[in-house]
Design an enzyme around this catalytic site. Structure first.
Site, PDB file in Angstrom:
ATOM      1  N   HIS A  56      -9.697   2.212   0.302  1.00  0.00           N
ATOM      2  CA  HIS A  56      -9.604   1.125   1.271  1.00  0.00           C
ATOM      3  C   HIS A  56     -10.678   1.191   2.357  1.00  0.00           C
ATOM      4  O   HIS A  56     -10.387   0.925   3.531  1.00  0.00           O
ATOM      5  CB  HIS A  56      -8.208   1.116   1.879  1.00  0.00           C
ATOM      6  CG  HIS A  56      -7.719  -0.228   2.322  1.00  0.00           C
ATOM      7  ND1 HIS A  56      -8.232  -0.883   3.421  1.00  0.00           N
ATOM      8  CD2 HIS A  56      -6.787  -1.054   1.801  1.00  0.00           C
ATOM      9  CE1 HIS A  56      -7.604  -2.041   3.564  1.00  0.00           C
ATOM     10  NE2 HIS A  56      -6.729  -2.174   2.592  1.00  0.00           N
ATOM     11  N   GLU A 101     -11.426  -3.528  -2.995  1.00  0.00           N
ATOM     12  CA  GLU A 101     -10.453  -2.571  -3.523  1.00  0.00           C
ATOM     13  C   GLU A 101     -10.282  -2.786  -5.010  1.00  0.00           C
ATOM     14  O   GLU A 101      -9.694  -3.777  -5.435  1.00  0.00           O
ATOM     15  CB  GLU A 101      -9.114  -2.766  -2.802  1.00  0.00           C
ATOM     16  CG  GLU A 101      -9.197  -2.633  -1.292  1.00  0.00           C
ATOM     17  CD  GLU A 101      -8.093  -3.428  -0.591  1.00  0.00           C
ATOM     18  OE1 GLU A 101      -6.910  -3.183  -0.851  1.00  0.00           O
ATOM     19  OE2 GLU A 101      -8.433  -4.316   0.228  1.00  0.00           O
ATOM     20  N   HIS A 145       0.803  -1.232   0.000  1.00  0.00           N
ATOM     21  CA  HIS A 145       0.000   0.000   0.000  1.00  0.00           C
ATOM     22  C   HIS A 145       0.833   1.279   0.000  1.00  0.00           C
ATOM     23  O   HIS A 145       0.534   2.232   0.715  1.00  0.00           O
ATOM     24  CB  HIS A 145      -0.958  -0.006   1.191  1.00  0.00           C
ATOM     25  CG  HIS A 145      -2.052  -1.040   1.106  1.00  0.00           C
ATOM     26  ND1 HIS A 145      -2.504  -1.554  -0.085  1.00  0.00           N
ATOM     27  CD2 HIS A 145      -2.790  -1.654   2.081  1.00  0.00           C
ATOM     28  CE1 HIS A 145      -3.475  -2.431   0.151  1.00  0.00           C
ATOM     29  NE2 HIS A 145      -3.663  -2.518   1.457  1.00  0.00           N
TER      30      HIS A 145
HETATM   31  C1  BGC Z   1      -4.658  -6.341   2.114  1.00  0.00           C
HETATM   32  C2  BGC Z   1      -4.462  -7.079   3.408  1.00  0.00           C
HETATM   33  C3  BGC Z   1      -3.927  -6.130   4.410  1.00  0.00           C
HETATM   34  C4  BGC Z   1      -4.880  -4.990   4.570  1.00  0.00           C
HETATM   35  C5  BGC Z   1      -4.343  -3.964   5.489  1.00  0.00           C
HETATM   36  C6  BGC Z   1      -5.617  -5.241   2.348  1.00  0.00           C
HETATM   37  O1  BGC Z   1      -5.777  -4.500   1.186  1.00  0.00           O
HETATM   38  O2  BGC Z   1      -5.107  -7.162   1.088  1.00  0.00           O
HETATM   39  O3  BGC Z   1      -3.599  -8.151   3.230  1.00  0.00           O
HETATM   40  O4  BGC Z   1      -3.692  -6.750   5.632  1.00  0.00           O
HETATM   41  O5  BGC Z   1      -5.115  -4.386   3.342  1.00  0.00           O
HETATM   42  O6  BGC Z   1      -5.239  -3.638   6.406  1.00  0.00           O
END
Ligand code: BGC
Length: 378
Positions: free
Chosen positions: A205, A342, A131
């Site tokens: 998210h 997402e 991310h």
């Molecule tokens: C991911 C997870 C991750 C989370 C973070 C998601 O987009 O796929 O693996 O733990 O984001 O909170």
């Protein structure tokens, strides 16, 4: 004369635009203080539509702080996980409601090679990059400008990511626009340009719970994902590079199925994800916005439809939530009490030549769009 006349006109129309914008924003979009980040004040903007649907968005991380929508009986409830002030978002949030960038999802070994050069990114998920890194787009202050139009209102957010930030090449100028329409749709448009080739994969998210944030788990929600394939992952959640058919597996959501129906099935991919935490390869036909997923929460009747221009969808079932986070109104967020949908390009695309490319080059424009349509089932 003519020249002066033109100059005058420009000034008058600019002044009119300014007063129009502030009057309209005072009416249609409310702005309030939301605390400070490293001494800098941040704001929260309230977008409310003609039907009473209300989204609150902060310019810290572009986070959707709350989203209130009616149930079958018209009762409004906040359907996203989050916090009451900005402070817990700075360090203690698993990306609640945030804009994710420069690269949503994981890049294996926090490394990729582009045009013969290897770039090393911040490692913030074991050996991998997740991310956007340690300080991704979810943790920066965006410049915010509210707007209103016919049957809609919204917020334009802008952020310039410096060359080298979190290891990425190029200065990336990103604009994310949230628009709440009177048709109960929350649209997110992502635009970006760069001065050097760089991977870009922006997403949103939000953790949804259509019964209401903090009310219970999401296992009874019925989910449809318009995808015949998904990208299997290793134990570090990095795609193997394959696209596997969902047919005959717990990953087949082509027919609406309760999230909890198969989440603990004896399946190696579910073990790797500790539940659902995978990228689905959407069954797209051509370009434009297409239906990616539909969720129905049977008790409240609330529904959520996700439409996107993107080829992939990460469905994350909140497997890492463990009851240690206290959110809005002091409510505890337990295991699987929120799910994320997402919209994105596939994880680790910069290292997977067979996946659709995520590389943006100078002179090109990155532009994607996702719509979250809110409704109720009869
Ligand atoms: C991911 C997870 C991750 C989370 C973070 C998601 O987009 O796929 O693996 O733990 O984001 O909170």
């Amino acid at each position: 004369m003519k020249k002066n006349g033109m100059v005058l006109m420009t000034i008058v129309s600019a002044a009119a635009a300014v007063s129009h914008a502030s009057a309209v924003s005072a009416q249609g979009v409310e702005r309030a203080a939301f605390g400070t980040v490293a001494g800098r004040p941040v704001e929260v903007y309230t977008l409310r539509n003609a039907k009473g649907v209300e989204a609150r968005v902060t310019n810290f991380g572009g986070v959707i702080v709350s989203l209130k929508t009616p149930d079958r009986a018209g009762k409004l409830e906040d359907i996203v996980l989050g916090f009451d002030s900005v402070t817990p978002y700075i360090a203690g949030a698993p990306y609640f409601g945030a804009i994710i960038g420069r690269y949503g999802n994981r890049i294996g070994n926090a490394q990729f090679t582009l045009d013969g050069k290897t770039y090393t990114l911040a490692k913030n998920d074991g050996a991998n990059h997740l991310h956007g890194g340690v300080k991704g787009f979810d943790k920066v202050i965006w410049a915010a400008e509210p707007f209103t139009g016919k049957g809609e209102r919204g917020l334009v957010l802008k952020y310039t990511s410096a060359d080298g930030e979190e290891g990425y090449p190029g200065t990336l100028k990103a604009t994310v626009t949230y628009t709440l329409t009177d048709a109960n749709e929350l649209a997110v448009e992502y635009v970006a340009t760069t001065d050097k080739a760089t991977p870009v994969n922006l997403t949103q998210h939000s953790y949804f719970n259509l019964a209401g944030a903090g009310i219970g788990d999401i296992l009874g929600h019925k989910l449809m994902i318009a995808a015949s394939g998904f990208t299997p992952v290793d134990a570090g959640l990095i795609p193997t590079g394959a696209i596997a058919p969902v047919k005959g597996t717990p990953f087949d959501f082509r027919v609406p199925t309760a999230i909890g129906a198969r989440i603990d099935a004896d399946d190696p991919q579910l073990k790797n994800g500790k539940g659902y935490d995978h990228n689905w390869v959407l069954d797209r036909k051509g370009k434009g916005l297409q239906l990616a997923a539909r969720v129905v929460e049977p008790t409240s009747g609330r529904t959520l439809e996700v439409r996107t221009t993107e080829p992939g969808l990460q469905f994350y079932a909140g497997n890492f939530l463990d009851g240690t986070i206290k959110g809005k109104g002091g409510k505890v967020y337990g295991h699987r009490t929120g799910f994320c949908l997402e919209t994105q390009h596939y994880p680790d695309s910069p290292n997977k030549a067979s996946f659709p490319s995520t590389i943006l080059r100078p002179g090109q424009e990155y532009r994607t769009r996702t719509v979250f349509a809110l409704g109720v089932a009869k």
